[in-house]
Write an enzyme that holds these catalytic residues in place. Structure first.
Site, mmCIF file in Angstrom:
data_model
loop_
_atom_site.group_PDB
_atom_site.id
_atom_site.type_symbol
_atom_site.label_atom_id
_atom_site.label_comp_id
_atom_site.label_asym_id
_atom_site.label_seq_id
_atom_site.Cartn_x
_atom_site.Cartn_y
_atom_site.Cartn_z
ATOM 1 N N ASN A 161 0.500 -1.254 -0.318
ATOM 2 C CA ASN A 161 -0.122 0.037 -0.050
ATOM 3 C C ASN A 161 0.968 1.551 0.308
ATOM 4 O OD1 ASN A 161 -1.164 2.367 1.229
ATOM 5 N ND2 ASN A 161 -3.392 0.930 1.248
ATOM 6 N N LYS A 203 0.034 8.584 1.711
ATOM 7 C CA LYS A 203 -1.722 7.881 2.199
ATOM 8 C C LYS A 203 -2.084 9.395 3.128
ATOM 9 C CE LYS A 203 -2.798 5.256 0.640
ATOM 10 N NZ LYS A 203 -3.414 4.273 -0.449
ATOM 11 N N ASP A 212 -3.676 0.002 6.517
ATOM 12 C CA ASP A 212 -5.489 -1.675 5.378
ATOM 13 C C ASP A 212 -4.314 -2.304 5.542
ATOM 14 O OD1 ASP A 212 -6.632 0.964 4.443
ATOM 15 O OD2 ASP A 212 -5.741 1.134 2.607
#
Length: 320
Positions: A50, A84, A277
């Site tokens: 991620n 992110k 995540d």
């Protein structure tokens, strides 16, 4: 590849505010990678962790994923994020940032000779990201943001637009047209689930067919689709995103059987330690097994062929 020297930061936005749109539109052709993705059989793959945790970790993940895709002869684009921006908690890990993150992505790109996909959240990020990434990803929450789509399009990169969890499939046609109207034909759309209540997502396979109306490759995000946004209570109070990792194969099999053009999935060597995540990152130990099965399904499905019906009434002597 060419890039316009155009910064869409707030400090320079006035420079273009009163200029006719046609004067700043550049025209691009379909890229070699875009043509390869469209021709991929049975699908292409965008995969990786991620977020960038370290250069060492990124190198390890790219090397091990590429080893599998090379053996299975699957077109591979490496994925990871430098920032992110859409985190549940302000204290959540976001990544190394754009400067350090792009250095890592460029290094892994040249070392392993792989295309790169990463996401952008603001218009000013597009030009520097476009000098490294081959595919620029638009997050689902931002899939209708015109200025971001235009800024991304003007880099000439392939633009992968994730369908908003709140959007109908038909919306994606308009998002794609914003990219094409900016002179860039290299666009694809990505299904990543639809909100079902407050903290759950469902995948409607019909969207995978309906999004073909955008006239571009359709990608299925088989990991984020199993998120449970803000669905995990924290011991000290507050919430984080949970997920249903055990159902990733179910959604993946469905999407491939439906006839998608590409798969997006996040893969991690130690999902339980992932700072972002973790519940929906697929374990590297199980990566080869799942990808091999999906390739087998993709080779036999007729999902990419449109349905043709014969509605002529059947007579008594008709033999089915």
């Amino acid at each position: 590849k060419p890039y316009p020297c155009m910064h869409l930061h707030s400090q320079t936005s006035q420079t273009y505010a009163h200029r006719p749109l046609k004067s700043i539109i550049m025209s691009f052709q379909e890229s070699k990678l875009y043509k390869e993705c469209k021709a991929a059989d049975p699908f292409f793959l965008m995969a990786g962790p991620n977020v960038i945790q370290s250069e060492e970790h990124i190198f390890k993940m790219c090397r091990q994923i590429k080893h599998v895709t090379d053996e299975l002869d699957i077109k591979f684009i490496f994925k990871s994020s430098f920032d992110k921006a859409n985190r549940t908690n302000i204290k959540s890990f976001r990544g190394p940032g754009i400067d350090e993150g792009l250095k890592v992505l460029e290094h892994v790109k040249t070392t392993f000779d792989v295309p790169i996909v990463t996401d952008v959240h603001e218009g000013f990020q597009c030009e520097p990201v476009g000098k490294v990434a081959d595919i620029m990803q638009i997050p689902a929450f931002l899939c209708r943001q015109t200025d971001l789509l235009v800024a991304a399009a003007k880099t000439g990169c392939i633009i992968n637009i994730k369908k908003g969890q709140f959007c109908a499939a038909s919306v994606m046609r308009n998002s794609c047209e914003k990219v094409r109207a900016s002179g860039n034909p290299n666009v694809m759309v990505c299904e990543r689930g639809t909100m079902f209540g407050y903290s759950d997502l469902i995948v409607d396979p019909r969207n995978l067919v309906w999004m073909r109306d955008a006239n571009c490759p359709v990608v299925a995000d088989i990991t984020h689709s199993l998120q449970q946004p803000a669905g995990q209570a924290l011991a000290g109070g507050g919430v984080a995103s949970g997920g249903l990792r055990d159902l990733i194969p179910t959604i993946a099999r469905t999407c491939v059987a439906t006839g998608i053009d590409g798969i997006f999935m996040e893969v991690h060597d130690d999902p339980n330690s992932s700072p972002v995540d973790g519940p929906t990152q697929w374990p590297l130990r199980n990566f080869r097994e799942l990808l091999s099965e999906l390739k087998d399904i993709g080779k036999v499905t007729k999902g990419k062929k449109p349905c043709e019906f014969d509605l002529t009434p059947c007579e008594e002597d008709f033999m089915p």
